[in-house]
Design a protein around this motif. Structure first.
Motif, mmCIF file in Angstrom:
data_model
loop_
_atom_site.group_PDB
_atom_site.id
_atom_site.type_symbol
_atom_site.label_atom_id
_atom_site.label_comp_id
_atom_site.label_asym_id
_atom_site.label_seq_id
_atom_site.Cartn_x
_atom_site.Cartn_y
_atom_site.Cartn_z
ATOM 1 N N VAL A 28 0.961 -1.495 -0.134
ATOM 2 C CA VAL A 28 -0.045 0.317 -0.197
ATOM 3 C C VAL A 28 0.650 1.338 -0.483
ATOM 4 N N CYS A 29 0.821 1.941 -1.074
ATOM 5 C CA CYS A 29 1.483 3.446 -0.795
ATOM 6 C C CYS A 29 0.266 4.915 -0.540
ATOM 7 N N LYS A 30 -0.360 4.641 -0.463
ATOM 8 C CA LYS A 30 -1.462 5.978 -0.212
ATOM 9 C C LYS A 30 -2.287 5.255 0.818
ATOM 10 N N ILE A 31 -2.573 6.173 1.301
ATOM 11 C CA ILE A 31 -3.058 6.699 3.195
ATOM 12 C C ILE A 31 -4.176 7.528 2.846
ATOM 13 N N ARG A 32 -5.903 7.137 2.627
ATOM 14 C CA ARG A 32 -7.088 8.628 3.145
ATOM 15 C C ARG A 32 -7.307 8.029 3.817
ATOM 16 N N LEU A 33 -6.763 9.209 4.826
ATOM 17 C CA LEU A 33 -7.530 9.582 6.640
ATOM 18 C C LEU A 33 -9.016 10.701 5.998
ATOM 19 N N THR A 34 -9.735 9.264 6.854
ATOM 20 C CA THR A 34 -11.026 10.237 6.175
ATOM 21 C C THR A 34 -12.385 10.451 7.937
ATOM 22 N N GLY A 35 -13.350 10.583 7.710
ATOM 23 C CA GLY A 35 -14.301 9.959 8.877
ATOM 24 C C GLY A 35 -15.850 10.004 8.406
ATOM 25 N N GLY A 36 -16.365 10.381 9.346
ATOM 26 C CA GLY A 36 -16.730 11.776 10.143
ATOM 27 C C GLY A 36 -15.611 11.984 9.411
ATOM 28 N N GLU A 37 -15.268 13.489 10.910
ATOM 29 C CA GLU A 37 -14.630 14.366 10.190
ATOM 30 C C GLU A 37 -13.606 14.204 10.927
ATOM 31 N N PRO A 38 -12.232 13.409 10.168
ATOM 32 C CA PRO A 38 -11.260 13.534 10.410
ATOM 33 C C PRO A 38 -10.193 14.012 11.549
ATOM 34 N N THR A 39 -10.716 15.777 11.144
ATOM 35 C CA THR A 39 -10.016 16.820 12.197
ATOM 36 C C THR A 39 -10.233 16.944 13.068
ATOM 37 N N VAL A 40 -11.272 16.728 14.129
ATOM 38 C CA VAL A 40 -11.998 16.736 15.119
ATOM 39 C C VAL A 40 -11.012 15.835 15.822
ATOM 40 N N ARG A 41 -10.364 14.660 15.617
ATOM 41 C CA ARG A 41 -9.414 14.534 16.112
ATOM 42 C C ARG A 41 -8.428 15.108 17.201
ATOM 43 N N LYS A 42 -8.008 15.317 18.834
ATOM 44 C CA LYS A 42 -7.212 16.314 19.489
ATOM 45 C C LYS A 42 -5.274 15.885 18.744
ATOM 46 N N ASP A 43 -5.987 14.138 18.273
ATOM 47 C CA ASP A 43 -4.033 13.996 17.808
ATOM 48 C C ASP A 43 -4.302 14.059 16.223
ATOM 49 N N PHE A 44 -4.763 14.545 15.552
ATOM 50 C CA PHE A 44 -4.779 14.198 13.647
ATOM 51 C C PHE A 44 -3.954 14.742 13.777
ATOM 52 N N PHE A 45 -2.979 15.728 13.979
ATOM 53 C CA PHE A 45 -1.238 15.988 13.612
ATOM 54 C C PHE A 45 -1.071 15.114 13.531
ATOM 55 N N ASP A 46 -0.583 14.851 14.793
ATOM 56 C CA ASP A 46 0.931 13.197 15.630
ATOM 57 C C ASP A 46 -0.016 12.056 14.652
ATOM 58 N N ILE A 47 -1.235 12.066 14.423
ATOM 59 C CA ILE A 47 -1.790 10.740 13.026
ATOM 60 C C ILE A 47 -1.114 11.138 11.444
ATOM 61 N N VAL A 48 -0.936 12.676 11.376
ATOM 62 C CA VAL A 48 -0.442 12.307 9.792
ATOM 63 C C VAL A 48 1.116 12.019 10.051
ATOM 64 N N LYS A 49 1.250 12.904 10.798
ATOM 65 C CA LYS A 49 3.107 12.755 11.250
ATOM 66 C C LYS A 49 3.124 11.164 11.659
ATOM 67 N N ILE A 50 3.114 10.701 11.976
ATOM 68 C CA ILE A 50 3.442 9.114 12.448
ATOM 69 C C ILE A 50 3.680 8.524 11.023
ATOM 70 N N LEU A 51 2.566 8.781 10.203
ATOM 71 C CA LEU A 51 1.696 8.221 9.130
ATOM 72 C C LEU A 51 3.340 8.262 7.795
ATOM 73 N N LYS A 52 3.386 9.364 7.536
ATOM 74 C CA LYS A 52 3.816 10.198 7.114
ATOM 75 C C LYS A 52 5.913 9.694 7.229
ATOM 76 N N ASN A 53 6.237 9.904 8.536
ATOM 77 C CA ASN A 53 7.427 9.469 9.250
ATOM 78 C C ASN A 53 8.116 8.115 9.361
ATOM 79 N N GLU A 54 6.308 7.526 10.218
ATOM 80 C CA GLU A 54 6.883 6.268 10.849
ATOM 81 C C GLU A 54 6.946 4.838 10.039
#
Ligand code: SAM
Ligand code: SF4
Length: 330
Positions: free
Chosen positions: A63-89
């Motif tokens: 898998v080379c691409k993940i789309r985060l969705t929801g619900g509204e994904p940005t309502v999660r308090k750790d939304f930006f941490d999730i993006v960063k972890i997926l991108k970097n780790e």
């Protein structure tokens, strides 16, 4: 490397991952009464560590691409941490999101800095009143201002989706408004045909219209149909050299829509869904608990793929497990 391939020869480089069912909008076709807690399911939404393990396994399955969705994904308090972890780790190359654009004007810098590769924003109309009527929120100006700011920062991959609703945003005038918008903005705009879900039959019967009305408009105005790459979405894209942006149509009821299916879905509580409308879905969450479960997790996902059906059978009125798209992320 083991690859995700189903019994019809389709491969799956693309996953849509819902990270929450919660949403702050009330779109008439999705959550007309707003988000309500599902009392029959008290499982928590996936934890960031579970998301990280899942993404790692998926990247090892090609898998080379993940789309985060929801619900509204940005309502999660750790939304930006999730993006960063997926991108970097996690080993996943492209991380993109679908959002309703709530408070977009205030989030552009962290969105840009997070390394996100693309953003799909849902805007059903460029008319403020119509937007408010469909979503229950008067937030069009902040979303448009946010888009401007993202562009100023140099954010490249911005797409806008609208659900095509008969008599609401389906007139030649609506098409012209979007046409003006993408003439000077390097943004792809796509209409999605309204889909029937378990909850929205009345709304569907009232507002569903075939996307052929938009297709006819595009043909009449000399838009040229374009073919797509391996991890591309289900959209039929149209280009016109005089416009910076592109037009697109996502028509799940069209013949052959499922032939090019290249995505699987994972719900916010860790169920693997083989199709947006399938009634097959199993939980893979028990294998997201420890790092040493990776191989077992990969095997389970590979085995499940054998159960993926050839088509969604939506045209027969089958909506499977999908009550509304906020649970599976559209
Ligand atoms: N809340 C975010 C948003 O609205 O962009 C992400 C989740 S939403 C379920 C994902 C996409 O599905 C949105 O573009 C939305 O308009 C679309 N959608 C929701 N219900 C739909 C339906 N019944 N038919 C077609 N599209 C739908
Ligand atoms: Fe919320 Fe998106 Fe559903 Fe609208 S379509 S109610 S923004 S989840």
């Amino acid at each position: 490397m083991k690859m995700l391939r189903d019994s019809f020869g389709r491969t799956f480089p693309y996953i849509r991952l819902s990270i929450t069912d919660v949403c702050n909008f009330k779109c008439g076709y999705c959550l007309p009464n707003g988000y309500q807690i599902d009392k029959s399911d008290n499982r928590k939404f996936l934890h960031i560590d579970e998301i990280k393990r899942l993404a790692k396994a998926l990247s090892e399955l090609g898998v080379c691409k993940i789309r985060l969705t929801g619900g509204e994904p940005t309502v999660r308090k750790d939304f930006f941490d999730i993006v960063k972890i997926l991108k970097n780790e996690s080993g996943i190359k492209k991380v993109v999101i679908t959002t309703n654009g709530y408070h977009l004007d205030q989030k552009t810098k962290p969105l840009f800095d997070s390394g996100l590769n693309g953003i799909n924003i849902s805007i059903d109309s460029l008319d403020r009143e119509t937007f408010k009527k469909v979503t229950g929120h008067d937030r069009l100006p902040e979303i448009l201002s946010g888009i401007g700011k993202l562009q100023d920062l140099g954010f490249e991959n911005i797409k806008i989706n609208a659900v095509l609703l008969n008599g609401i945003n389906s007139s030649e005038k609506d098409f012209e408004e979007w046409s003006k918008f993408i003439k000077s903005n390097k943004i792809d705009f796509r209409y999605i045909e309204l889909m029937q879900t378990g909850d929205n039959l009345d709304y569907f019967n009232k507002y569903h219209v075939s996307a052929s009305i938009f297709k006819n408009y595009l043909n009449k105005n000399k838009w040229i149909h374009q073919t797509l790459g391996r991890d591309a979405g289900p959209s039929l894209n149209y280009i016109n050299p005089e416009f910076k942006g592109k037009f697109g149509i996502i028509a799940p009821y069209s013949k052959d829509f499922c032939k090019s299916c290249n995505r699987l879905r994972i719900t916010s509580r860790g169920d693997l869904r083989l199709c947006l409308f399938g009634s097959t879905g199993i939980s893979i969450r028990h294998l997201l608990q420890k790092d040493d479960q990776l191989e077992e997790l990969k095997d389970l996902i590979l085995k499940q793929l054998n159960f993926k059906k050839e088509s969604h059978y939506l045209e027969l009125g089958e909506t499977g497990l999908t009550k509304n798209l906020s649970t599976t992320g559209g």
